[in-house]
Design a protein around this motif. Structure first.
Motif, mmCIF file in Angstrom:
data_model
loop_
_atom_site.group_PDB
_atom_site.id
_atom_site.type_symbol
_atom_site.label_atom_id
_atom_site.label_comp_id
_atom_site.label_asym_id
_atom_site.label_seq_id
_atom_site.Cartn_x
_atom_site.Cartn_y
_atom_site.Cartn_z
ATOM 1 N N GLN A 207 4.552 7.437 1.835
ATOM 2 C CA GLN A 207 4.364 6.410 2.864
ATOM 3 C C GLN A 207 4.191 5.067 2.187
ATOM 4 O O GLN A 207 3.536 4.965 1.148
ATOM 5 N N LEU B 286 2.248 -5.361 2.929
ATOM 6 C CA LEU B 286 1.039 -6.091 3.286
ATOM 7 C C LEU B 286 1.219 -7.599 3.282
ATOM 8 O O LEU B 286 0.353 -8.319 3.754
ATOM 9 N N TYR C 219 0.884 -1.163 0.000
ATOM 10 C CA TYR C 219 0.000 0.000 0.000
ATOM 11 C C TYR C 219 0.919 1.209 0.000
ATOM 12 O O TYR C 219 1.851 1.285 0.806
ATOM 13 N N GLN D 189 0.924 4.061 11.477
ATOM 14 C CA GLN D 189 0.689 5.342 10.832
ATOM 15 C C GLN D 189 1.519 6.394 11.553
ATOM 16 O O GLN D 189 2.129 6.131 12.582
ATOM 17 N N GLN E 254 8.006 6.247 6.295
ATOM 18 C CA GLN E 254 7.390 7.469 5.826
ATOM 19 C C GLN E 254 8.491 8.311 5.243
ATOM 20 O O GLN E 254 9.605 8.313 5.735
ATOM 21 N N GLU F 47 3.471 0.787 3.011
ATOM 22 C CA GLU F 47 3.073 -0.245 3.968
ATOM 23 C C GLU F 47 3.187 -1.599 3.283
ATOM 24 O O GLU F 47 2.617 -1.816 2.216
ATOM 25 N N THR G 249 8.407 -5.522 9.156
ATOM 26 C CA THR G 249 7.464 -4.517 8.688
ATOM 27 C C THR G 249 7.893 -3.185 9.245
ATOM 28 O O THR G 249 7.542 -2.824 10.347
ATOM 29 N N ASN H 35 8.424 0.870 9.859
ATOM 30 C CA ASN H 35 7.638 2.101 9.849
ATOM 31 C C ASN H 35 8.291 2.997 8.821
ATOM 32 O O ASN H 35 9.404 3.474 9.030
ATOM 33 N N SER I 228 0.883 -4.890 10.028
ATOM 34 C CA SER I 228 0.738 -3.595 9.360
ATOM 35 C C SER I 228 1.755 -2.609 9.897
ATOM 36 O O SER I 228 2.305 -2.776 10.968
ATOM 37 N N VAL I 229 1.980 -1.572 9.145
ATOM 38 C CA VAL I 229 2.928 -0.531 9.517
ATOM 39 C C VAL I 229 2.186 0.562 10.257
ATOM 40 O O VAL I 229 1.087 0.938 9.896
ATOM 41 N N GLN J 6 5.863 -6.269 14.135
ATOM 42 C CA GLN J 6 4.618 -5.565 14.391
ATOM 43 C C GLN J 6 3.594 -6.528 14.978
ATOM 44 O O GLN J 6 3.867 -7.679 15.227
#
Length: 155
Positions: free
Chosen positions: A104, A108, A77, A145, A124, A106, A120, A122, A142-143, A137
């Motif tokens: 950003q 999946l 994503y 936000q 950005q 992510e 995974t 983080n 998921s990463v 995670q």
């Protein structure tokens, strides 16, 4: 007011190409496939599945994350901005290309490629140097936000 924001969920089509600019800035480029499912209209017309290919570019710390964790077939994503640039091909003909510049990313996929530890990060991309927290995670893989993001989005 003008907004240039892209949200894509798709599969990486080729192994990312990693390069460095003359000043040492790292860049990753890859293609991303997004697919609209086939469906039937109300009058019974069959509309076939349609796949779109997107040129994706990640810079600096995100390029490093792409290099380590993103491979052909990886489901990702991304959020970013559309940018169009002009270049001259080998025949000196001016061409244009539209790219998604990633802000950003992510990952999946629940599997990690070749590594035994889940990965995974983080990730950005800001214009300033980024700090990356690469750690396992939660179960949904998921990463996180942005810390200052109060949205409860389902993705």
């Amino acid at each position: 007011m003008a907004i240039n924001k892209v949200f894509l969920l798709g599969n990486v089509g080729v192994e990312p190409k990693i390069r460095q600019t003359q000043d040492g800035t790292q860049c990753a480029q890859f293609s991303l496939a997004t697919t609209d499912r086939a469906f039937k209209t109300a009058n019974g017309t069959q509309v076939p599945e349609r796949t779109e290919w997107h040129n994706v570019v990640a810079w600096r710390g995100l390029a490093g994350v792409v290099e380590k964790y993103v491979h052909k077939g990886t489901k990702v994503y991304i959020e970013g901005k559309l940018k169009t640039r002009k270049y001259s091909d080998k025949s000196n003909i001016e061409r244009y290309i539209t790219e998604i510049h990633v802000d950003q990313l992510e990952l999946l996929d629940s599997k990690s490629s070749g590594n035994t530890a889940p990965a995974t990060p983080n990730v950005q991309n800001d214009m300033q140097p980024i700090s990356q927290n690469i750690a396992p995670q939660s179960a949904n893989n998921s990463v996180a936000q942005k810390e200052d993001d109060d949205d409860d989005l389902p993705f």
